[in-house]
Design an enzyme around this catalytic site. Structure first.
Site, short mmCIF file in Angstrom:
data_model
loop_
_atom_site.label_atom_id
_atom_site.label_comp_id
_atom_site.label_asym_id
_atom_site.label_seq_id
_atom_site.Cartn_x
_atom_site.Cartn_y
_atom_site.Cartn_z
N ASN A 226 1.55 0.62 -1.02
CA ASN A 226 1.60 2.04 -0.70
C ASN A 226 2.96 2.64 -1.10
OD1 ASN A 226 3.43 1.30 1.31
ND2 ASN A 226 1.91 1.37 2.94
N GLN A 271 -13.88 4.28 -7.36
CA GLN A 271 -12.42 4.35 -7.29
C GLN A 271 -11.95 5.27 -6.17
OE1 GLN A 271 -10.31 2.21 -9.13
NE2 GLN A 271 -12.39 1.40 -9.27
N HIS A 274 -11.05 3.78 -2.70
CA HIS A 274 -9.79 3.11 -2.40
C HIS A 274 -8.91 3.90 -1.44
CE1 HIS A 274 -9.55 -0.52 -4.87
NE2 HIS A 274 -10.19 0.13 -5.82
N ASP A 374 -12.35 -4.94 -11.81
CA ASP A 374 -11.67 -5.18 -10.55
C ASP A 374 -11.83 -6.62 -10.08
OD1 ASP A 374 -10.65 -2.65 -10.26
OD2 ASP A 374 -12.30 -1.92 -9.00
N HIS A 433 36.14 -8.03 -32.23
CA HIS A 433 34.87 -8.63 -32.63
C HIS A 433 35.02 -9.29 -34.00
CE1 HIS A 433 33.22 -6.33 -29.34
NE2 HIS A 433 31.98 -6.73 -29.61
#
Length: 445
Positions: A226, A271, A274, A374, A433
């Protein structure tokens, strides 16, 4: 009696909106993670400072129960599997087998490139050492999420993993027994009875269990949750890796007049089941189909178990029907929307699906509903939401792998390119470098 459901409509016929305009015009859900950071930060900080003791205190506050220990005893995992409904066990075994088959083919192999004679770069793929896999509680029970998180981690070669899931009042402070059974079936030995933001924080910082045993921190956390779980992931990101900041689930269906409105309605409902924030979007060039889907939604909601939740989701601003001139325009719409789940229910669905560039997963034709993905398609259902499919992928074996470049150059190969390294170092005003290369050959020059 259920009142008639009519999805809100966005009519794009006769218009040619830009991609930017589509992103604002289309129905879109989502959550404001920033709005809860102030609530979640004290939870994360308390667990950082006091570990498992604080996590258990927050569990008592938010879940209404305090387990005897964070780690679920091994015998409880075994008992949960022994007591699992045989039909559910058989279904989980099919899901596991198919998911393992798909994810086994995702494993990368090391590759060595000879850049020049004596100079090679090898890309080694190394699994993350320890991962935390979050399985939410809330409105439903998600053993399928155990499968979707554990299988790719195992396929990647992760040696240490822990599943965390909220303690349940009705199960003596343990996660739901079906979650425990799924973990046992997959060979997972470590499960923590901790949920929400406190689970993310404890996975990130670790602690000491009530029996004095170490609860080791992880390197990566995956799995949906969540808004509080998402906020905790944001706060802990950097200390640990995260898969994504997942939002509410979403489905888009691109359909023409050949689609069966009963199928489309059932998939939109599946869906919406859910979460009240779930998004269900139909994109079609057929007003007649849109009307028929509304009628089918109304009829099916008379027998849907979670009708109130589904109705709230379907009538929210995140759901609706988008009318387009043709499937060509419909493709532009779904690519701009970048749905977590995209169904293609059109004539020549495979050809249409091949032109989709932005979706978490694509379900082709009338016999590939999202609910198949799913559970038992073999694909992964942990997918990008809120348009993130434009730039991100779903959970896979790659999530749990790190590509490490191994560079090997001989003296001759380095000397050959030394002048170029020095030139680029000087161009960037980083002369040390270049000197790091010169130093190796000064005695020879």
């Amino acid at each position: 009696m259920t009142s008639r459901i009519e999805l809100a409509r966005v009519d794009l016929r006769g218009r040619t909106p830009t991609t930017a305009q589509l992103r604002t015009a289309l129905p879109r859900g989502g959550v404001d993670v920033d709005s809860v950071l102030h609530q979640v930060r004290p939870v994360v900080e308390a667990i950082r400072d006091r570990g498992a003791a604080a996590a258990l205190e927050f569990g008592a506050k938010f879940d209404g129960v305090t387990p005897d220990s964070v780690r679920v005893p091994a015998q409880r995992l075994a008992a949960a599997l022994d007591e699992l409904d045989p039909a559910v066990r058989a279904a989980l075994e099919v899901a596991i087998d198919r998911t393992r088959a798909v994810h086994a083919d995702q494993r990368r192999t090391d590759t060595t490139t000879e850049v020049v004679p004596g100079g090679t770069v090898t890309e080694r793929w190394v699994p993350v050492e320890r991962v935390g896999l979050y399985v939410p509680g809330g409105n439903a029970v998600y053993p399928s999420s155990v499968v979707m998180n554990v299988v790719p981690a195992q396929a990647a070669g992760v040696e240490s993993l822990v599943v965390a899931s909220p303690p349940q009042q009705q199960f003596e402070g343990l996660p739901h027994p079906t979650i425990l059974a799924a973990a046992r079936l997959l060979g997972v030995e470590e499960v923590w009875a901790v949920g929400g933001a406190q689970a993310v924080a404890l996975l990130s910082y670790g602690g000491t269990d009530t029996d004095g045993a170490d609860l080791l921190p992880v390197d990566l956390i995956t799995g949906p949750g969540n808004i509080y779980v998402t906020a905790a992931k944001r706060l802990c990101r950097g200390l640990v890796g995260i898969d994504a900041e997942a939002g509410p689930t979403e489905i888009a269906v691109l359909a023409d007049a050949t689609a069966d409105p009963v199928h489309v309605a059932a998939d939109l409902i599946s869906q919406a089941e859910h979460d009240v924030l779930a998004a269900s979007v139909l994109v079609t060039d057929s007003p007649e189909l849109a009307d028929a889907v509304d009628a089918a939604l109304t009829a099916q909601l008379t027998v849907v178990k979670h009708a109130e939740r589904v109705t709230t989701a379907l009538t929210g601003t995140q759901s609706g029907t988008v009318l387009v001139d043709d499937i060509e325009q419909g493709l532009r719409v779904v690519n701009a929307y970048a749905a977590e789940h995209l169904e293609i229910q059109t004539a020549d669905a495979a050809a249409v699906a091949a032109r989709v560039r932005s979706a978490g997963a694509i379900f082709v034709g009338p016999y590939a509903p999202v609910s198949l993905g799913d559970y038992c398609a073999g694909s992964n259902h942990v997918l990008p939401t809120a348009g993130c499919a434009r730039h991100s992928s779903g959970l896979s074996v790659q999530t749990f792998l790190r590509g490490i470049h191994v560079v090997e150059y001989s003296e001759t190969a380095l000397k050959d390119v030394a002048g170029h390294v020095v030139a680029l170092a000087d161009a960037e005003d980083l002369p040390a470098h270049g000197q790091a290369v010169r130093a190796r050959f000064e005695a020879l020059s």
